[in-house]
Design a protein around this motif. Structure first.
Motif, PDB file in Angstrom:
ATOM      1  N   PRO A  64       5.541 -10.730  -6.841  1.00  0.00           N
ATOM      2  CA  PRO A  64       4.392 -10.632  -7.764  1.00  0.00           C
ATOM      3  C   PRO A  64       3.748  -9.247  -7.754  1.00  0.00           C
ATOM      4  O   PRO A  64       3.427  -8.705  -8.810  1.00  0.00           O
ATOM      5  CB  PRO A  64       3.420 -11.701  -7.241  1.00  0.00           C
ATOM      6  CG  PRO A  64       4.272 -12.652  -6.481  1.00  0.00           C
ATOM      7  CD  PRO A  64       5.360 -11.838  -5.875  1.00  0.00           C
ATOM      8  N   GLY A  65       3.576  -8.659  -6.588  1.00  0.00           N
ATOM      9  CA  GLY A  65       2.932  -7.347  -6.493  1.00  0.00           C
ATOM     10  C   GLY A  65       3.750  -6.249  -7.156  1.00  0.00           C
ATOM     11  O   GLY A  65       3.212  -5.417  -7.896  1.00  0.00           O
ATOM     12  N   MET A  66       5.058  -6.254  -6.923  1.00  0.00           N
ATOM     13  CA  MET A  66       5.917  -5.236  -7.536  1.00  0.00           C
ATOM     14  C   MET A  66       5.972  -5.419  -9.051  1.00  0.00           C
ATOM     15  O   MET A  66       5.978  -4.450  -9.810  1.00  0.00           O
ATOM     16  CB  MET A  66       7.335  -5.304  -6.949  1.00  0.00           C
ATOM     17  CG  MET A  66       7.450  -4.744  -5.543  1.00  0.00           C
ATOM     18  SD  MET A  66       6.838  -3.061  -5.410  1.00  0.00           S
ATOM     19  CE  MET A  66       7.960  -2.202  -6.497  1.00  0.00           C
ATOM     20  N   CYS A  67       5.997  -6.674  -9.459  1.00  0.00           N
ATOM     21  CA  CYS A  67       6.013  -6.978 -10.888  1.00  0.00           C
ATOM     22  C   CYS A  67       4.714  -6.461 -11.530  1.00  0.00           C
ATOM     23  O   CYS A  67       4.739  -5.799 -12.573  1.00  0.00           O
ATOM     24  CB  CYS A  67       6.147  -8.492 -11.042  1.00  0.00           C
ATOM     25  SG  CYS A  67       6.392  -9.012 -12.711  1.00  0.00           S
ATOM     26  N   ALA A  68       3.585  -6.746 -10.876  1.00  0.00           N
ATOM     27  CA  ALA A  68       2.284  -6.304 -11.398  1.00  0.00           C
ATOM     28  C   ALA A  68       2.201  -4.782 -11.455  1.00  0.00           C
ATOM     29  O   ALA A  68       1.536  -4.216 -12.327  1.00  0.00           O
ATOM     30  CB  ALA A  68       1.164  -6.870 -10.529  1.00  0.00           C
ATOM     31  N   ILE A 101      -4.043  -2.752  -8.148  1.00  0.00           N
ATOM     32  CA  ILE A 101      -3.017  -3.575  -8.809  1.00  0.00           C
ATOM     33  C   ILE A 101      -3.236  -5.029  -8.377  1.00  0.00           C
ATOM     34  O   ILE A 101      -2.853  -5.425  -7.270  1.00  0.00           O
ATOM     35  CB  ILE A 101      -1.577  -3.143  -8.407  1.00  0.00           C
ATOM     36  CG1 ILE A 101      -1.323  -1.678  -8.744  1.00  0.00           C
ATOM     37  CG2 ILE A 101      -0.535  -4.044  -9.084  1.00  0.00           C
ATOM     38  CD1 ILE A 101      -1.241  -1.358 -10.229  1.00  0.00           C
ATOM     39  N   PRO A 102      -3.883  -5.827  -9.245  1.00  0.00           N
ATOM     40  CA  PRO A 102      -4.163  -7.210  -8.837  1.00  0.00           C
ATOM     41  C   PRO A 102      -3.018  -8.183  -9.126  1.00  0.00           C
ATOM     42  O   PRO A 102      -2.271  -8.002 -10.082  1.00  0.00           O
ATOM     43  CB  PRO A 102      -5.374  -7.580  -9.706  1.00  0.00           C
ATOM     44  CG  PRO A 102      -5.214  -6.743 -10.941  1.00  0.00           C
ATOM     45  CD  PRO A 102      -4.477  -5.489 -10.537  1.00  0.00           C
ATOM     46  N   THR A 103      -2.911  -9.195  -8.281  1.00  0.00           N
ATOM     47  CA  THR A 103      -2.099 -10.378  -8.610  1.00  0.00           C
ATOM     48  C   THR A 103      -3.026 -11.583  -8.452  1.00  0.00           C
ATOM     49  O   THR A 103      -3.679 -11.718  -7.414  1.00  0.00           O
ATOM     50  CB  THR A 103      -0.904 -10.559  -7.647  1.00  0.00           C
ATOM     51  OG1 THR A 103      -1.393 -10.586  -6.307  1.00  0.00           O
ATOM     52  CG2 THR A 103       0.103  -9.444  -7.779  1.00  0.00           C
ATOM     53  N   GLY A 104      -3.102 -12.400  -9.487  1.00  0.00           N
ATOM     54  CA  GLY A 104      -3.858 -13.649  -9.363  1.00  0.00           C
ATOM     55  C   GLY A 104      -3.076 -14.535  -8.421  1.00  0.00           C
ATOM     56  O   GLY A 104      -1.888 -14.753  -8.633  1.00  0.00           O
ATOM     57  N   THR A 105      -3.700 -15.022  -7.357  1.00  0.00           N
ATOM     58  CA  THR A 105      -2.933 -15.759  -6.347  1.00  0.00           C
ATOM     59  C   THR A 105      -3.346 -17.226  -6.314  1.00  0.00           C
ATOM     60  O   THR A 105      -4.529 -17.540  -6.213  1.00  0.00           O
ATOM     61  CB  THR A 105      -3.130 -15.122  -4.957  1.00  0.00           C
ATOM     62  OG1 THR A 105      -2.884 -13.733  -5.071  1.00  0.00           O
ATOM     63  CG2 THR A 105      -2.193 -15.722  -3.936  1.00  0.00           C
ATOM     64  N   LEU A 106      -2.357 -18.097  -6.400  1.00  0.00           N
ATOM     65  CA  LEU A 106      -2.601 -19.530  -6.416  1.00  0.00           C
ATOM     66  C   LEU A 106      -2.330 -20.120  -5.027  1.00  0.00           C
ATOM     67  O   LEU A 106      -1.998 -19.381  -4.100  1.00  0.00           O
ATOM     68  CB  LEU A 106      -1.709 -20.182  -7.476  1.00  0.00           C
ATOM     69  CG  LEU A 106      -2.108 -20.020  -8.956  1.00  0.00           C
ATOM     70  CD1 LEU A 106      -3.505 -20.578  -9.216  1.00  0.00           C
ATOM     71  CD2 LEU A 106      -2.036 -18.601  -9.448  1.00  0.00           C
ATOM     72  N   ALA A 107      -2.463 -21.435  -4.924  1.00  0.00           N
ATOM     73  CA  ALA A 107      -2.228 -22.124  -3.642  1.00  0.00           C
ATOM     74  C   ALA A 107      -0.733 -22.123  -3.289  1.00  0.00           C
ATOM     75  O   ALA A 107       0.119 -21.907  -4.149  1.00  0.00           O
ATOM     76  CB  ALA A 107      -2.731 -23.554  -3.739  1.00  0.00           C
ATOM     77  N   ILE A 108      -0.448 -22.391  -2.035  1.00  0.00           N
ATOM     78  CA  ILE A 108       0.953 -22.477  -1.581  1.00  0.00           C
ATOM     79  C   ILE A 108       1.617 -23.727  -2.188  1.00  0.00           C
ATOM     80  O   ILE A 108       1.029 -24.811  -2.172  1.00  0.00           O
ATOM     81  CB  ILE A 108       1.020 -22.586  -0.035  1.00  0.00           C
ATOM     82  CG1 ILE A 108       0.436 -21.340   0.629  1.00  0.00           C
ATOM     83  CG2 ILE A 108       2.457 -22.818   0.444  1.00  0.00           C
ATOM     84  CD1 ILE A 108       0.211 -21.484   2.135  1.00  0.00           C
TER      85      ILE A 108
END
Ligand code: RP5
Length: 155
Positions: A64-68, A101-108
């Protein structure tokens, strides 16, 4: 998602998007095994009409971070439950993005996967009336299920 092994988690996002009538694609794009593909995917996403990216990965979950980092589109990260650390590693890798560089982070796991789809729908519903109506109907149905199923033997 980062691997085919993530599909048992990420299929819940796909099913939820399908329920809401949201067109989407599902792909395996690994940040470390297919890094060139990841760059190409993220760089061309906007021109292919993609509006939100849901990226699920486990372990050292840099997808997710690299994609963002390679697109300005919103990226919602789903931490997949890993075998060694139960997804805490995935969660921390995704949520702890340095400022800029944000990633919206959801639950596991499953809940995060479903909620990523619902959050994507919320984002899209700002401009899409059809998605807004589908999201409201989904919530109304969920509420109704709770209200119409009292605990057996209780009033
Ligand atoms: C990550 O490594 C993937 O997102 C997956 O959750 C994890 C394990 O991948 P496999 O070894 O099962 O392909 O890149």
């Amino acid at each position: 998602m980062g691997s085919q092994s993530d599909w048992s988690t990420m299929s819940h996002a796909s099913e939820t998007l399908q329920k809401l009538g949201i067109e989407h694609e599902c792909k395996v794009v690994s940040a470390h095994r297919t890094p060139d593909l990841l760059f190409e995917y993220a760089e061309t996403a906007e021109q292919r009409g993609i509006e939100v990216i849901i990226a699920g990965a486990g372990g050292a979950a840099h997808l997710p971070g690299m994609c963002a980092a390679k697109t300005h589109l919103p990226v919602l990260g789903v931490p997949v439950q890993s075998s060694m650390l139960s997804g805490v590693d995935s969660l921390l890798s995704i949520v702890q993005m340095p400022a800029g560089i944000p990633t919206g982070t959801l639950a596991i796991g499953k809940a995060g996967s479903i909620n990523a789809a619902l959050l994507a729908a919320s984002i899209l519903s700002n401009k899409c009336e059809k998605t807004k109506a589908a999201l409201k109907a989904f919530r109304a149905e969920q509420t109704e299920k709770v209200l119409s199923n009292p605990i057996p033997g209780k009033t």
